[in-house]
Scaffold this motif. Sequence first.
Motif: not given
Lengths: 327, 290, 242, 409
Positions: B91-94
């Motif tokens: 999710n790459h932090g998103r």
Amino acid sequence: MNVPSSWRVPLLATGIAAALAYPLLVPNYLVTVGMLVFFTAFIGQSWNIAGGFAGQTSFGHVVFFGTGAYTSTILQVTYGWNPWLAWPVAMAAGGAVGWMIAVLSFRAGLKGSYFALITLAFAEVFRILANSVPFTRGGLGMLIKADPRPENFQFRDPIWIYYLAFVLCAVSILIAWQLTRSRFGARLVAIRENEDAARALGIDVFAEKVKVLTLSGAMCAAGGTFYAQKYLYIDPSIAFGVDKSVEMLLVSMVGGAGTVFGPLIGSVALTGINEGTRWLAGIVPALKNVQPLSLVVYGLMLILIVARLPDGLMGLFRRRPKAVPRA
Amino acid sequence: MPDPAILLAGVLNGLLAGGIYVLVAVGLTLIYGVLHIINFAHGSLLMLAMYAVFYLWRLLGIDPYAALPMVIAGSFAFGFVLYRLLIGRYNHGRDENILLITLGVSIVVDNAALLFFGGDTQTIDVTYAGSFVELGAAFLPLPKIISFAASLLLCLILGLYMAKSDTGKAIRALARERQGARLVGIDVDKLFAVSYGIGIACLGAAACLLMPSYYVTPSSGHAFVLVAFTIVVLGGMGSFVGAAVGGFIIGITESLGGLILGEQLGQIGISLIFILILLLKPTGLFGGAR
Amino acid sequence: MLEVRDLSKSFGGLKAVDGASLDVRRGEIVGLIGPNGAGKTTLFAAIAGFHRPDAGHVAFEGRDITGLAPYKICAAGMVRTFQITQPFAAISVRENIMIGAYLHTGDRRLAEREAEAVASRVGMGGQLDQNGADLTVAGRKRLELARALATGPRLLLLDEVMAGLNPTEIGEIVEVIRDIRAAGVTILLIEHVMQAVTSLAERVYVLNQGRMIAEGTPAEIASDPGVIEAYLGHGAAKVLRA
Amino acid sequence: MTSQGKFPVSRRGFVAGSSALAAGTLGFPAVLRAQPAAVKVGMIHPVTGFVAYNGQQSRLGGTMAVEDVNKAGGIKSMGGAKLEALLGDSQSKVEVGVSEVEKMNEQGVAAYIGCYQSPVGIAASQAAAKYNTPFLIDVGASDLLVSRGLKNVFRLKPGFGVCVDDGIASLGALNKAAGGVAKTAVIVHESGEFGTGTAKLLAGKLPSIDIQAKELIAHDNPTRNFDNIALRIRSLAPDIVMMSNYGNEYMLLARTLYQQKVNVAGFFSILGGGFNYKFVKEMPDVAQYMMDVNHWFNPRSAQAQALKKRVEDGGALFTFEVYLTYTNVMLLADSLERAGTADKEKLTAALASSTFKAELMPYGPTRFVNGQNQGGRPATMQALKGDIEVIAPAEFASAKAVFPKPKLN
């Protein structure tokens, strides 16, 4: 974009020329696919302007789409209007619905997933209403009589509807591009990034959000009319079904939300993947009867894009700041 | 206006229907409360659990209720692994990426199910399916009474677990204060996976309780998602008690709305409640400050 | 220029600000200090329109602005910054400042030129193309200041612009603030650290537990027993004097 | 490449030149064999999504029919030309259905068969009309399909109008024979095009057989719970319950009515989506005595029984989608045979003048008026002891109806 500015004009000119020449070079099927790409990019852009630029993520954008489709169709079928004349009215209706939803939800201070969910609920209410009230003919749906004359918004040759979709898409890109260089657009980005700071800097956050949703609603409604005229039949689940909402959000996010070309690139990619996998399923003998596989591949590609390109496909072209850690 | 005896029976029907909604919604609210994401794969994973219940019965002859522990454990594991391998990793932090991933998972799961299980409707025919309890004008089918009671019990157990156990406390701390939890040395990523797992385990339970009176097709899980969202919003996103109470309120509303307005228009009641709650009290009945 | 009279604001039974009053005159730098949790930021927020006060009045340049929306107050010429910096993370410093500049012009080029001018005033001329998210703490503080300044305010409310900075950085920002005042902008600043204020402010207000407990020159405040007690605890003044 | 109407020559040149290229790059191999070119039949069904099962059943029937035609020597008047099925997935979406039509047109189909869902069928057949390509509606209830004046659209099966008329007639006969026990009815229908239309027609025509419709109850798709509808029906106490809905809701409703001991003289559905062998075998108690007016095969046809056996041996169910699509392929083959060419105009004419004998179906001779076959008619069935029996029309009946059904204890 990180593309050197001296390249931009030639690149854009080449793109436009290619898009204009494309339908002359390919068979009708691919013209139709191209039309779908631009159409989806157009409604995607309508989502992107509210969801990407202003950060007001909606799960129920189809409410505008359906409003547009039903408004023009009712005017045409029930009241005998010319569809070209009904088109602006449909846009106004979509804008009005956008305005209403915006005023109600932003006055209540809804943000983020709360806003997303209320749009979903509005779409559902509209779907059930369209199914229940007499003037939409309920579940029977509405059929537009086929009468392929340009003055009737129907075209015998798919090339014209392709060009129309292209123009719609181009206009929507111009609108988005204008947003990147205007005060209104800058304010929307400020609102997306930080509402409190935006407010402190003199931005009437409520008014700007209402404006953008009205604009987005009107654009999306234009797409609804276009759809109804292309396919000549709508019913409540086509016009207000959750599928279209997801599609709009998907092309924008996959392409790169809040970017000018994101919806178009997302639409090219997703339509391409969908058509490509279906085509493969059609010609590879071993896959002939396993059509669901093409959608499995579609889903996997979607996950792959997210996994590899967190900024969407536009991330390939430009550098975006690292995500702010979720607080 | 139907007569009072019918209305009372409608309320009872609504309560029983609400029992299942509660479980689906509790899973959703937990995932939302902790991860702040809207789990688009919820309906698909419910469907998957329903197929698990169906095949346990069809192939091994295991009664859906007896399958509860197995399916709950399996669903938990599935959710945990799914989070670890996919959602948490990519999710790459998103938040918006999580949304897209769960959407992708939903498409894959739905169509893989179609591929492997076929598209036709599957039902479980248990001997007690036809039994019922007569209460006034209401004929309450036994499976629905069982599912009502079991769902209450499971919610209670989950509530106690969240309140008393270390993991539960850590999850609640995480839901409230993400940075803080990270600072005090909680393994945040693992807890996210655990929370997601528990959320999916609730779906497993719901699947066991649903199958004796419902059916499964590759798209049947989605029928419960919008209503679950409504419940979560009504109760307050992230609130357990809210999800439980909300489930019953929605069950009864749907039931009475259907009786009074007609089934089709009655569904509007759910969406209108949803909208009104969001407009008037977005934190829901039991939600804290946003 | 700014008159705050008997302003009160409570959150769920807790009185954050309790009948506070203060005045800022044109051309001044006024400090507002107080221990942690004294209600400084709440008072600021109430003045700037972010919280509607439960009681009391705020007047700016003789006009009652109590409960007015923040954007209107900003347009009237009073703008605040945030203690916890709120940069627009995904856009460049230039674009950040332009948001402020857009208050008075719809023209992009004008706003751009204005933003660049403001940036060099606060010493950010070399960081125009950096993204908001990539700035250091000091950079973010400057950006807060620059954005606020770009709206062309006559009164600037600065909320702990020095917190978290090292002494060199504090020295730099103090200079910047002096320059701003020299250009004719009146300043009300919140600081937790008293020293920072004494070098800047002509007058200081002290807030403790929501109440205004003292007002005077920095020197007067430094020797006020009530203030010392507020900061160091009950009985501290006596100990210090002894 | 059949380009349509007025169009600048330059583009036509372009298209002609590029279509060979497109064929190469897209991998649509040009069929160059010694034997006559195969006749391509586009079959568009929703094989994914909500109604995937029904779409897959149609596809099964269609592909079996193509096999059978080819095994029997292809189209003899065309030198034994084989049929070639192009399989398309509409994904239940109008856009995708239309896109499939366009794609298959490039591949040179002679005719289309589809699309299960009426909305998709409406748009897809409209798209095919641009190319004057015949479009056979195998399943698709809406009468809008054949009321648009499109010359290329043919529907062999009866629309719901006819189904309602036949249903009313057979219900009237049953009721009369039973001494008029049924005086009132409640109609439960799905809220879409098909259920709503059917229910409205029913409500209008029931009085002609001395039955009053007490109430029309619409429900959504999917409906999670029919308890309340059962409750409502019990409080209305009708003599019969009539239903029109899709498979899952039909099954769930039937089961709920059984569980809730709704005691009526009969359950009578028009085009009941879930009335099939699986239902009566898996829930014999629920299904017992339920009646349905639907597309059904002729139980007295040996060919139909043989096909049924083949389908069931293959592990599938012999549902109406299977034999309707099968029969449509046969209709197409028959018309090709008579036209002696796959030329669209001649094929359309052959279809329009067809007197095809639908061997599998309880139909009279085929006669198309505005694309709708006048000989098509539904059968009335009843579930009896875990099997489905045809009870009307009399010449195809396999059992005698039980009406009113015995009261529940």
